[in-house]
Design a protein around this motif. Structure first.
Motif, PDB file in Angstrom:
ATOM      1  N   GLY A 192       0.775  -1.236   0.000  1.00 12.19           N
ATOM      2  CA  GLY A 192       0.000   0.000   0.000  1.00 12.19           C
ATOM      3  C   GLY A 192       0.804   1.281   0.000  1.00 12.19           C
ATOM      4  O   GLY A 192       0.256   2.358   0.182  1.00 12.19           O
ATOM      5  N   VAL A 193       2.094   1.185  -0.193  1.00  5.52           N
ATOM      6  CA  VAL A 193       2.942   2.379  -0.233  1.00  5.52           C
ATOM      7  C   VAL A 193       3.880   2.281  -1.435  1.00  5.52           C
ATOM      8  O   VAL A 193       4.314   1.191  -1.805  1.00  5.52           O
ATOM      9  CB  VAL A 193       3.757   2.560   1.068  1.00  5.52           C
ATOM     10  CG1 VAL A 193       4.738   1.425   1.279  1.00  5.52           C
ATOM     11  CG2 VAL A 193       4.481   3.892   1.090  1.00  5.52           C
ATOM     12  N   THR A 194       4.139   3.421  -2.054  1.00  4.65           N
ATOM     13  CA  THR A 194       5.138   3.485  -3.115  1.00  4.65           C
ATOM     14  C   THR A 194       6.409   4.074  -2.532  1.00  4.65           C
ATOM     15  O   THR A 194       6.370   5.091  -1.835  1.00  4.65           O
ATOM     16  CB  THR A 194       4.645   4.363  -4.282  1.00  4.65           C
ATOM     17  OG1 THR A 194       3.513   3.719  -4.865  1.00  4.65           O
ATOM     18  CG2 THR A 194       5.714   4.539  -5.331  1.00  4.65           C
ATOM     19  N   LEU A 195       7.518   3.421  -2.796  1.00  3.61           N
ATOM     20  CA  LEU A 195       8.836   3.886  -2.352  1.00  3.61           C
ATOM     21  C   LEU A 195       9.632   4.295  -3.583  1.00  3.61           C
ATOM     22  O   LEU A 195       9.737   3.515  -4.533  1.00  3.61           O
ATOM     23  CB  LEU A 195       9.581   2.774  -1.614  1.00  3.61           C
ATOM     24  CG  LEU A 195       8.889   2.196  -0.387  1.00  3.61           C
ATOM     25  CD1 LEU A 195       9.601   0.936   0.085  1.00  3.61           C
ATOM     26  CD2 LEU A 195       8.843   3.229   0.717  1.00  3.61           C
ATOM     27  N   VAL A 196      10.179   5.498  -3.559  1.00  4.12           N
ATOM     28  CA  VAL A 196      11.051   5.972  -4.629  1.00  4.12           C
ATOM     29  C   VAL A 196      12.319   6.501  -3.980  1.00  4.12           C
ATOM     30  O   VAL A 196      12.263   7.338  -3.075  1.00  4.12           O
ATOM     31  CB  VAL A 196      10.386   7.082  -5.470  1.00  4.12           C
ATOM     32  CG1 VAL A 196      11.381   7.670  -6.473  1.00  4.12           C
ATOM     33  CG2 VAL A 196       9.166   6.536  -6.201  1.00  4.12           C
ATOM     34  N   VAL A 197      13.449   5.997  -4.420  1.00  4.20           N
ATOM     35  CA  VAL A 197      14.761   6.478  -3.976  1.00  4.20           C
ATOM     36  C   VAL A 197      15.389   7.129  -5.198  1.00  4.20           C
ATOM     37  O   VAL A 197      15.573   6.471  -6.227  1.00  4.20           O
ATOM     38  CB  VAL A 197      15.632   5.322  -3.445  1.00  4.20           C
ATOM     39  CG1 VAL A 197      17.010   5.823  -3.057  1.00  4.20           C
ATOM     40  CG2 VAL A 197      14.944   4.640  -2.268  1.00  4.20           C
ATOM     41  N   GLU A 198      15.677   8.429  -5.098  1.00  7.35           N
ATOM     42  CA  GLU A 198      16.172   9.158  -6.274  1.00  7.35           C
ATOM     43  C   GLU A 198      17.240  10.156  -5.879  1.00  7.35           C
ATOM     44  O   GLU A 198      17.402  10.484  -4.719  1.00  7.35           O
ATOM     45  CB  GLU A 198      15.018   9.864  -6.992  1.00  7.35           C
ATOM     46  CG  GLU A 198      14.298  10.910  -6.169  1.00  7.35           C
ATOM     47  CD  GLU A 198      14.939  12.278  -6.179  1.00  7.35           C
ATOM     48  OE1 GLU A 198      15.659  12.628  -7.132  1.00  7.35           O
ATOM     49  OE2 GLU A 198      14.742  13.010  -5.205  1.00  7.35           O
ATOM     50  N   GLY A 199      17.962  10.628  -6.885  1.00  2.86           N
ATOM     51  CA  GLY A 199      18.950  11.671  -6.640  1.00  2.86           C
ATOM     52  C   GLY A 199      20.063  11.671  -7.656  1.00  2.86           C
ATOM     53  O   GLY A 199      20.002  11.012  -8.700  1.00  2.86           O
TER      54      GLY A 199
END
Length: 177
Positions: free
Chosen positions: A151-158
Motif C-alpha cells: 500500500g505504499v510506493t517507495l522511490v529512492v532518487e537523486g
C-alpha cells in the motif's frame, strides 16, 4: 647599464620576480582549496516526522536501517494529509551526493514522474528479494529506484550513483515505533 645586456638582465630579473609571485599565488590557492573542501551537512533528526506518520497511519512507513554514519540525513518533510500524504527524507551520501526517499500512497509511475524530468525505465534491480524498477531522467543527470509494497510506493532518487541509491533502497524496512 645600457643596451641589450641591461635589458636582458632586467628582463630576467622581472621574469624571476613574476614567476615567484605566480608560484606563491598558486600555493596560497591550493592551501585555501584544501581548507574549504565540501563537508557533509550536520545530520537532521527526522524522528518527529516518522512518529507523526506512524500515528496517522496513511500507509506503512519505511525507514532506513543499518546505514553507516557516513550517510547523513539532511531534510525531512511531510506534505499533504490523509490518503494524499507524501514523505520525503533527504540524505547526503558517503560521496557527498544527494539521495532522497519518497513515500506516498500513489502509483510508482506517478511519484517517479513528480521527481524526475522525463523519466524513462532503465531495467530492474533485485534488492533483498524485492524487485525495484530503475529509472533515468531525460537528461541523464538523476536516477531513481521505485517499487510498490503493502500500500505504499517507495522511490529512492537523486544525483548519487546507482550503487549508493541501491544501498539506501536496500536499507528501507517497515518501521514500527
Amino acid at each position: 647599464m645600457s643596451g641589450a645586456a641591461g635589458r636582458a638582465r632586467a628582463g630576467f630579473g622581472g621574469f624571476a620576480v613574476a614567476f615567484g609571485l605566480c608560484a606563491l599565488v598558486g600555493v596560497l590557492m591550493a592551501a585555501n582549496a584544501a581548507l574549504h573542501q565540501p563537508e557533509a551537512p550536520p545530520p537532521h533528526d527526522y524522528s518527529a516526522q516518522l512518529a507523526a506518520l506512524e500515528m496517522t497511519d496513511p500507509f506503512p512507513v519505511y525507514a532506513p536501517a543499518g546505514l553507516g554514519p557516513e550517510w547523513r540525513p539532511t531534510a525531512s518533510r511531510v506534505e499533504g494529509e490523509g490518503e494524499a500524504v507524501t514523505w520525503r527524507l533527504g540524505f547526503a551520501t558517503p560521496q557527498l551526493e544527494h539521495a532522497s526517499v519518497w513515500q506516498a500512497g500513489t502509483a510508482a509511475e506517478e511519484l517517479v514522474a513528480e521527481r524526475l524530468a522525463e523519466p524513462r525505465p532503465d531495467g530492474e534491480l533485485n534488492l533483498g528479494g524485492e524487485p525495484w524498477t530503475r529509472y533515468l531522467s531525460g537528461d541523464g543527470q538523476r536516477r531513481a529506484l521505485a517499487r510498490e509494497a503493502e500500500g505504499v510506493t517507495l522511490v529512492v532518487e537523486g544525483t548519487a550513483s546507482l550503487d549508493e541509491l541501491a544501498e539506501l533502497a536496500g536499507s528501507l524496512r517497515p518501521h514500527s515505533g
